[in-house]
Scaffold this motif. Sequence first.
Motif, PDB file in Angstrom:
ATOM      1  N   ARG A 125       1.159  -0.838  -0.233  1.00  0.00           N
ATOM      2  CA  ARG A 125       0.146  -0.070  -0.162  1.00  0.00           C
ATOM      3  C   ARG A 125       0.910   0.659  -0.375  1.00  0.00           C
ATOM      4  O   ARG A 125      -0.385   1.715  -0.687  1.00  0.00           O
ATOM      5  CB  ARG A 125      -1.132  -0.304   1.580  1.00  0.00           C
ATOM      6  CG  ARG A 125      -2.313   0.768   0.756  1.00  0.00           C
ATOM      7  CD  ARG A 125      -2.655   0.829   2.574  1.00  0.00           C
ATOM      8  NE  ARG A 125      -3.019   0.284   3.824  1.00  0.00           N
ATOM      9  CZ  ARG A 125      -2.562   1.893   4.500  1.00  0.00           C
ATOM     10  NH1 ARG A 125      -3.316   2.816   4.151  1.00  0.00           N
ATOM     11  NH2 ARG A 125      -2.033   1.844   5.588  1.00  0.00           N
ATOM     12  N   LEU A 126       1.757   1.205   1.035  1.00  0.00           N
ATOM     13  CA  LEU A 126       2.928   2.287   0.731  1.00  0.00           C
ATOM     14  C   LEU A 126       4.253   1.780   0.737  1.00  0.00           C
ATOM     15  O   LEU A 126       4.617   0.983   1.936  1.00  0.00           O
ATOM     16  CB  LEU A 126       2.569   3.251   2.044  1.00  0.00           C
ATOM     17  CG  LEU A 126       3.892   4.738   2.093  1.00  0.00           C
ATOM     18  CD1 LEU A 126       3.756   5.175   0.798  1.00  0.00           C
ATOM     19  CD2 LEU A 126       3.523   5.092   3.005  1.00  0.00           C
ATOM     20  N   PRO A 127       5.133   1.007  -0.316  1.00  0.00           N
ATOM     21  CA  PRO A 127       6.169   0.484  -0.372  1.00  0.00           C
ATOM     22  C   PRO A 127       7.251   1.912   0.323  1.00  0.00           C
ATOM     23  O   PRO A 127       7.454   3.146  -0.340  1.00  0.00           O
ATOM     24  CB  PRO A 127       6.769   0.465  -1.718  1.00  0.00           C
ATOM     25  CG  PRO A 127       5.527   0.418  -2.334  1.00  0.00           C
ATOM     26  CD  PRO A 127       4.910   1.304  -2.093  1.00  0.00           C
ATOM     27  N   ALA A 128       8.114   1.262   1.035  1.00  0.00           N
ATOM     28  CA  ALA A 128       9.195   1.942   2.177  1.00  0.00           C
ATOM     29  C   ALA A 128      10.486   1.653   2.524  1.00  0.00           C
ATOM     30  O   ALA A 128      10.041   0.696   3.118  1.00  0.00           O
ATOM     31  CB  ALA A 128       8.697   2.598   4.061  1.00  0.00           C
ATOM     32  N   THR A 129      11.077   2.016   1.558  1.00  0.00           N
ATOM     33  CA  THR A 129      13.066   2.336   1.912  1.00  0.00           C
ATOM     34  C   THR A 129      13.156   2.737   3.240  1.00  0.00           C
ATOM     35  O   THR A 129      13.247   3.534   2.955  1.00  0.00           O
ATOM     36  CB  THR A 129      13.307   1.914   0.754  1.00  0.00           C
ATOM     37  OG1 THR A 129      13.298   1.579   0.021  1.00  0.00           O
ATOM     38  CG2 THR A 129      14.664   1.643   1.369  1.00  0.00           C
TER      39      THR A 129
END
Length: 337
Positions: A153-157
């Motif tokens: 839903r919100l790809p986060a590195t």
Amino acid sequence: MVIGATGQIGRPAVAALARDGWQVTAASQSGGRAEEWPGEVRAVRLDRADGAALAEVVGEGCDVLVDIVAYDASHARQLTSLADRIGSAVVVSSVSVYEDARGCGFDTQDRPDGFPVYPVPLPETQRTVAPGERTYSTRKAALERELLAAGERLPATLLRAGAVHGPHSRVPRELYFVKRNLDRRGRRVLAYGGASRFHPASAHNLAELIRLAAARPGSRVLNACDAEAPTVAGIGAAIDAVMGAENETVLVDGPPPAPGVGDSPWAVPHSVVADMTAAERELGYRPVVGYAESLPETVAGIERRLAGRDWRAAYPKVAQAYGDLFDYAAEDAWPGA
């Protein structure tokens, strides 16, 4: 969009993203600009704690949101609430989220034998502290937990930074050696045999990691440090070389031998050295600068800030974090000196 754009990491991050062809909105509390940014960078004022203001700045959306100052779960929830308007996120976390097999971490280091004993090198698979609101480490862990739960839903590195260094730092550990050289001390004491290693992370290398992660969205955690982790004695020697100084270094086995003696900002009983192979594998990361190579601009910045000022006024956060790093009377009174 970069939040925290005018800080020590934000400045080179905005510049690196702009050079890579991104249209960058640089958001900060001041709304200011940095001299290294190209003219097309859009600078805006933003109170990071104001969710409504953040939503307004994001507007109809952005391909990548870089958050350098996100601190806890509430900040993560601000980002996930805007997931339908953000393509992916790159968020700066910290190696302080790790704990060792005994349950020790950065929050226990003031206890007897409480400093964590991490594997060397330290991988991202090492367990982390329980998320919470109590400390910097637990808040960063909560930030990570919320963002990773968002998944696709919100790809986060999430970039777990080491000891961040650079010319615009408000807490430069290098001050310990720079000021001594400016004061012509000629001799310094280092605890733990001068062999302490606390993995540094150049602001320029963090900017490179941010640039790479922006182009390769994903839900992941990655260590974020320099290629090398020099010893504290090696750092002192490198700063001496930059400043043309000659010093005698007195090495003490074990902890600081007396209050105010040998306790540098890098003085740790066990090494903290991050494993950088995941960042190399997943992002193709190669550091853009080495630690010694980065020092001239850092040293010059400290010298400018110290000129005509008491060090506590120049760097109040250093005094708050480490106390009196320059108790020369205690050093001179110590018999081993």
